[in-house]
Design a protein around this motif. Structure first.
Motif, PDB file in Angstrom:
ATOM      1  N   LEU A   1       0.718  -1.127  -0.083  1.00  0.00           N
ATOM      2  CA  LEU A   1      -0.046   0.057  -0.079  1.00  0.00           C
ATOM      3  C   LEU A   1       0.863   1.242  -0.133  1.00  0.00           C
ATOM      4  O   LEU A   1       1.744   1.246   0.721  1.00  0.00           O
ATOM      5  N   ILE A   2       0.576   2.268  -0.751  1.00  0.00           N
ATOM      6  CA  ILE A   2       1.221   3.406  -0.754  1.00  0.00           C
ATOM      7  C   ILE A   2       0.188   4.714  -0.178  1.00  0.00           C
ATOM      8  O   ILE A   2      -0.828   4.676  -0.406  1.00  0.00           O
ATOM      9  N   ASN A   3       0.808   4.880   1.115  1.00  0.00           N
ATOM     10  CA  ASN A   3      -0.061   5.912   1.876  1.00  0.00           C
ATOM     11  C   ASN A   3       0.409   7.491   1.459  1.00  0.00           C
ATOM     12  O   ASN A   3       1.536   7.687   1.953  1.00  0.00           O
ATOM     13  N   ILE A   4      -0.494   8.289   1.063  1.00  0.00           N
ATOM     14  CA  ILE A   4      -0.081   9.623   0.672  1.00  0.00           C
ATOM     15  C   ILE A   4       0.062  10.607   1.969  1.00  0.00           C
ATOM     16  O   ILE A   4       0.591  11.810   1.801  1.00  0.00           O
ATOM     17  N   ILE A   5      -0.700  10.274   3.246  1.00  0.00           N
ATOM     18  CA  ILE A   5      -0.633  11.087   4.072  1.00  0.00           C
ATOM     19  C   ILE A   5      -0.031  10.601   5.346  1.00  0.00           C
ATOM     20  O   ILE A   5      -0.655   9.497   5.873  1.00  0.00           O
ATOM     21  N   PRO A   6       1.119  10.920   5.904  1.00  0.00           N
ATOM     22  CA  PRO A   6       1.784  10.173   7.030  1.00  0.00           C
ATOM     23  C   PRO A   6       1.037  10.361   8.325  1.00  0.00           C
ATOM     24  O   PRO A   6       0.067  11.363   8.313  1.00  0.00           O
ATOM     25  N   PRO A   7       0.845   9.327   9.198  1.00  0.00           N
ATOM     26  CA  PRO A   7      -0.198   9.067  10.082  1.00  0.00           C
ATOM     27  C   PRO A   7       0.010  10.374  11.260  1.00  0.00           C
ATOM     28  O   PRO A   7      -0.911  10.578  11.875  1.00  0.00           O
ATOM     29  N   GLU A   8       1.386  10.814  11.352  1.00  0.00           N
ATOM     30  CA  GLU A   8       1.536  12.017  12.142  1.00  0.00           C
ATOM     31  C   GLU A   8       0.658  13.210  11.768  1.00  0.00           C
ATOM     32  O   GLU A   8       0.266  13.887  12.609  1.00  0.00           O
ATOM     33  N   ILE A   9       0.833  13.559  10.557  1.00  0.00           N
ATOM     34  CA  ILE A   9       0.221  14.682   9.801  1.00  0.00           C
ATOM     35  C   ILE A   9      -1.291  14.272  10.117  1.00  0.00           C
ATOM     36  O   ILE A   9      -2.086  15.291  10.622  1.00  0.00           O
ATOM     37  N   ALA A  10      -2.010  13.152   9.856  1.00  0.00           N
ATOM     38  CA  ALA A  10      -3.228  12.903  10.004  1.00  0.00           C
ATOM     39  C   ALA A  10      -3.765  12.942  11.509  1.00  0.00           C
ATOM     40  O   ALA A  10      -4.879  13.418  11.737  1.00  0.00           O
ATOM     41  N   ALA A  11      -2.981  12.663  12.601  1.00  0.00           N
ATOM     42  CA  ALA A  11      -3.296  12.780  13.901  1.00  0.00           C
ATOM     43  C   ALA A  11      -3.239  14.113  14.253  1.00  0.00           C
ATOM     44  O   ALA A  11      -4.134  14.582  14.922  1.00  0.00           O
ATOM     45  N   ARG A  12      -2.324  14.914  13.506  1.00  0.00           N
ATOM     46  CA  ARG A  12      -2.414  16.309  14.198  1.00  0.00           C
ATOM     47  C   ARG A  12      -3.330  17.070  13.648  1.00  0.00           C
ATOM     48  O   ARG A  12      -4.144  17.738  14.296  1.00  0.00           O
ATOM     49  N   ASP A  13      -3.954  16.897  12.534  1.00  0.00           N
ATOM     50  CA  ASP A  13      -5.096  17.560  12.059  1.00  0.00           C
ATOM     51  C   ASP A  13      -6.482  16.737  12.701  1.00  0.00           C
ATOM     52  O   ASP A  13      -7.222  17.737  12.937  1.00  0.00           O
ATOM     53  N   LEU A  14      -6.447  15.846  13.058  1.00  0.00           N
ATOM     54  CA  LEU A  14      -7.759  15.054  13.739  1.00  0.00           C
ATOM     55  C   LEU A  14      -7.838  15.784  15.091  1.00  0.00           C
ATOM     56  O   LEU A  14      -8.839  16.090  15.418  1.00  0.00           O
ATOM     57  N   ARG A  15      -6.560  16.063  15.638  1.00  0.00           N
ATOM     58  CA  ARG A  15      -6.523  16.486  17.035  1.00  0.00           C
ATOM     59  C   ARG A  15      -7.090  17.833  17.218  1.00  0.00           C
ATOM     60  O   ARG A  15      -7.702  18.242  17.922  1.00  0.00           O
ATOM     61  N   ALA A  16      -6.602  18.603  15.947  1.00  0.00           N
ATOM     62  CA  ALA A  16      -7.048  19.894  16.072  1.00  0.00           C
ATOM     63  C   ALA A  16      -8.545  20.224  15.502  1.00  0.00           C
ATOM     64  O   ALA A  16      -8.910  21.355  15.766  1.00  0.00           O
ATOM     65  N   ALA A  17      -9.237  19.223  15.111  1.00  0.00           N
ATOM     66  CA  ALA A  17     -10.594  19.205  14.650  1.00  0.00           C
ATOM     67  C   ALA A  17     -11.304  19.202  16.054  1.00  0.00           C
ATOM     68  O   ALA A  17     -11.016  18.451  17.108  1.00  0.00           O
ATOM     69  N   SER A  18     -12.589  19.884  15.959  1.00  0.00           N
ATOM     70  CA  SER A  18     -13.546  19.788  17.277  1.00  0.00           C
ATOM     71  C   SER A  18     -14.746  19.368  16.700  1.00  0.00           C
ATOM     72  O   SER A  18     -15.055  19.256  15.473  1.00  0.00           O
TER      73      SER A  18
END
Ligand SMILES: [Zn+2]
Ligand SMILES: [Zn+2]
Length: 176
Positions: A159-176
């Protein structure tokens, strides 16, 4: 559980499927082999403990449940929901833990929708086969359908993942 046509949902609304099968499916067999290879401790206990210490892939930690973007994420915004207490079997979980799991999943899906919109997703509950009593730790995968498997993925299983999990987690934490 399927939500959205891209996730294979054949109904308008999100729905779950529960069925007994007379064999251990390959996904579970592969995970069991992974747990067995991880000598000394439990693979998922070790994972959530280490992730909570560093924090940058963690989205939710309420004392009972940890939700994180696993470092091995194969698809963008892939999520792993892990109960902190080690138990191979989902069916052994008490009502309070199941309620905490439900709240954690609901919170994570709210955050996902806030970041990427109304995406199709699959929720997969993984529990040990009935007769397996150690070397497994039940958990839930949330797999948003943000990309499709192209020739390379289909031809290699890689699998090729274009969004690193650290970036995904940062964005999800910032969302409310
Ligand atoms: Zn464990
Ligand atoms: Zn799993």
């Amino acid at each position: 559980m399927n939500s959205g046509r891209e996730a294979g949902a054949s109904l308008e609304h999100p729905h779950a499927q529960l069925l007994g099968i007379p064999f251990v499916p390959r996904e579970i067999a592969d995970e069991l082999a992974g747990f067995a290879r991880f000598s000394g401790s439990c693979l998922l206990c070790t994972t959530w403990e280490a992730e909570v210490v560093v924090g940058h892939r963690v989205i939710h930690d309420d004392g009972d449940i940890v939700v994180l973007c696993p470092f091995w994420s194969g698809t963008p915004f892939e999520l792993l929901v892990v109960p902190k207490d080690h138990d191979p079997h989902l069916h052994a979980a008490n009502d309070a833990l199941l309620a905490a799991t439900g709240r954690a999943i609901r919170d994570a899906l709210h955050r996902l929708r806030a970041v990427v919109g109304d995406v199709a997703y699959n929720l997969v509950f993984h529990s040990a086969p009935y007769r397996v009593h150690d070397d497994y730790h039940w958990h839930v995968h949330a797999l948003p359908k943000l990309t499709t498997r192209a020739g390379f993925e289909l031809g290699t299983g890689v699998l090729i993942n274009i969004i690193p999990p650290e970036i995904a987690a940062r964005d999800l934490r910032a969302a409310s």
